[in-house]
Write a protein that holds these residues in place. Structure first.
Motif, PDB file in Angstrom:
ATOM      1  N   ASP A 135      13.393   3.014   9.159  1.00 61.62           N
ATOM      2  CA  ASP A 135      12.452   2.667   8.098  1.00 61.62           C
ATOM      3  C   ASP A 135      12.752   3.527   6.882  1.00 61.62           C
ATOM      4  O   ASP A 135      13.008   4.727   7.006  1.00 61.62           O
ATOM      5  CB  ASP A 135      11.010   2.896   8.550  1.00 61.62           C
ATOM      6  CG  ASP A 135      10.562   1.885   9.584  1.00 61.62           C
ATOM      7  OD1 ASP A 135      11.027   0.732   9.522  1.00 61.62           O
ATOM      8  OD2 ASP A 135       9.753   2.248  10.454  1.00 61.62           O
TER       9      ASP A 135
ATOM     10  N   SER B   8       8.717   3.743   1.166  1.00 64.21           N
ATOM     11  CA  SER B   8       8.331   2.567   0.384  1.00 64.21           C
ATOM     12  C   SER B   8       8.610   2.771  -1.106  1.00 64.21           C
ATOM     13  O   SER B   8       8.657   3.897  -1.598  1.00 64.21           O
ATOM     14  CB  SER B   8       6.860   2.223   0.617  1.00 64.21           C
ATOM     15  OG  SER B   8       6.045   3.266   0.164  1.00 64.21           O
TER      16      SER B   8
ATOM     17  N   THR C 186       7.307   1.752  -5.013  1.00 63.08           N
ATOM     18  CA  THR C 186       6.036   1.441  -5.654  1.00 63.08           C
ATOM     19  C   THR C 186       6.279   0.845  -7.028  1.00 63.08           C
ATOM     20  O   THR C 186       7.002   1.417  -7.840  1.00 63.08           O
ATOM     21  CB  THR C 186       5.176   2.715  -5.802  1.00 63.08           C
ATOM     22  OG1 THR C 186       5.012   3.304  -4.515  1.00 63.08           O
ATOM     23  CG2 THR C 186       3.817   2.389  -6.385  1.00 63.08           C
TER      24      THR C 186
ATOM     25  N   GLU D 175      14.259  -1.329   7.219  1.00 61.84           N
ATOM     26  CA  GLU D 175      13.079  -2.023   6.717  1.00 61.84           C
ATOM     27  C   GLU D 175      12.512  -1.191   5.585  1.00 61.84           C
ATOM     28  O   GLU D 175      12.423   0.033   5.688  1.00 61.84           O
ATOM     29  CB  GLU D 175      12.033  -2.208   7.815  1.00 61.84           C
ATOM     30  CG  GLU D 175      12.436  -3.263   8.814  1.00 61.84           C
ATOM     31  CD  GLU D 175      11.361  -3.545   9.849  1.00 61.84           C
ATOM     32  OE1 GLU D 175      10.359  -2.805   9.913  1.00 61.84           O
ATOM     33  OE2 GLU D 175      11.536  -4.512  10.593  1.00 61.84           O
TER      34      GLU D 175
ATOM     35  N   GLU E 176       9.347  -1.288   2.491  1.00 62.17           N
ATOM     36  CA  GLU E 176       8.186  -1.940   1.891  1.00 62.17           C
ATOM     37  C   GLU E 176       8.204  -1.720   0.388  1.00 62.17           C
ATOM     38  O   GLU E 176       8.493  -0.620  -0.080  1.00 62.17           O
ATOM     39  CB  GLU E 176       6.885  -1.371   2.464  1.00 62.17           C
ATOM     40  CG  GLU E 176       6.535  -1.928   3.803  1.00 62.17           C
ATOM     41  CD  GLU E 176       5.126  -1.564   4.235  1.00 62.17           C
ATOM     42  OE1 GLU E 176       4.435  -0.798   3.533  1.00 62.17           O
ATOM     43  OE2 GLU E 176       4.721  -2.060   5.294  1.00 62.17           O
TER      44      GLU E 176
ATOM     45  N   GLU F 258       5.575  -2.059  -2.688  1.00 68.37           N
ATOM     46  CA  GLU F 258       4.149  -2.210  -2.954  1.00 68.37           C
ATOM     47  C   GLU F 258       3.908  -2.277  -4.456  1.00 68.37           C
ATOM     48  O   GLU F 258       4.408  -1.444  -5.203  1.00 68.37           O
ATOM     49  CB  GLU F 258       3.376  -1.029  -2.379  1.00 68.37           C
ATOM     50  CG  GLU F 258       3.518  -0.880  -0.884  1.00 68.37           C
ATOM     51  CD  GLU F 258       2.856   0.381  -0.352  1.00 68.37           C
ATOM     52  OE1 GLU F 258       1.875   0.845  -0.975  1.00 68.37           O
ATOM     53  OE2 GLU F 258       3.318   0.894   0.668  1.00 68.37           O
TER      54      GLU F 258
ATOM     55  N   THR G 289       2.107  -6.464  -1.096  1.00 70.19           N
ATOM     56  CA  THR G 289       3.152  -5.747  -0.377  1.00 70.19           C
ATOM     57  C   THR G 289       4.168  -6.746   0.160  1.00 70.19           C
ATOM     58  O   THR G 289       3.807  -7.807   0.663  1.00 70.19           O
ATOM     59  CB  THR G 289       2.554  -4.938   0.796  1.00 70.19           C
ATOM     60  OG1 THR G 289       1.592  -4.026   0.276  1.00 70.19           O
ATOM     61  CG2 THR G 289       3.626  -4.165   1.532  1.00 70.19           C
TER      62      THR G 289
ATOM     63  N   GLU H  57       7.796  -6.716   2.593  1.00 68.86           N
ATOM     64  CA  GLU H  57       8.686  -5.936   3.456  1.00 68.86           C
ATOM     65  C   GLU H  57      10.008  -6.678   3.588  1.00 68.86           C
ATOM     66  O   GLU H  57      10.027  -7.875   3.857  1.00 68.86           O
ATOM     67  CB  GLU H  57       8.066  -5.744   4.836  1.00 68.86           C
ATOM     68  CG  GLU H  57       8.927  -4.896   5.756  1.00 68.86           C
ATOM     69  CD  GLU H  57       8.269  -4.688   7.103  1.00 68.86           C
ATOM     70  OE1 GLU H  57       8.703  -5.354   8.061  1.00 68.86           O
ATOM     71  OE2 GLU H  57       7.336  -3.875   7.183  1.00 68.86           O
TER      72      GLU H  57
END
Length: 150
Positions: free
Chosen positions: A43, A46, A48, A69, A71, A73, A118, A120
């Motif tokens: 992972d 994330s 932003t 993976e 994310e 956001e 969000t 992914e």
């Protein structure tokens, strides 16, 4: 006839057992699912998307052949996109998940958020090199993230 059937069954079973034993040992770090196995998955922090805020804390270091993976956001403070055609062509995208909807694209150039949400993205890093994802039309250092695939 029965003896022939038993001999045929053994002839098929023995090579299969040898192949399974050969690929199931310690030397096979990927497991039965290959590149998509859990032992080959990581992972990423994330990203932003917010007006005037940095996209990431620093560059992302990836290893070719690893499944990642990430994310992305968006806080909805502005309509913002992330573009990075070169990066998206250096990876294989497994899926993009948005609010439980899974998308399996053939390719990608950019993503855009019109409102808060969000996303992914699951992908395999393929082509080593230096890449970036950035907010189109921006010039600030904190409006992009550098990505290095080793």
């Amino acid at each position: 006839m029965r003896g022939l059937l038993i001999a045929l069954a053994m002839a098929v079973a023995l090579p299969s057992a040898a192949i399974a034993d050969q690929h199931g040992g310690e030397e096979n770090r990927f497991g039965l699912a290959g590149l998509l196995s859990g032992s080959n998955k990581a992972d990423l922090p994330s990203l932003t998307l917010a007006a005037g805020e940095p996209i990431a804390d620093g560059p992302l270091m990836l290893k070719s052949g690893t499944y990642y993976e990430i994310e992305i956001e968006a806080d909805g403070s502005a309509e913002l996109a992330l573009a990075g055609a070169e990066f998206f062509r250096a990876i294989w995208i497994d899926e993009i998940v948005i609010e439980g909807l899974e998308i399996r694209p053939l390719g990608l150039d950019s993503v855009e958020f019109d409102e808060a949400g969000t996303m992914e993205i699951g992908f395999v890093a393929i082509k080593p090199g230096r890449y970036e994802l950035k907010i189109p039309g921006s010039t600030g250092e904190n409006q992009r993230v550098d990505i290095i695939i080793q």
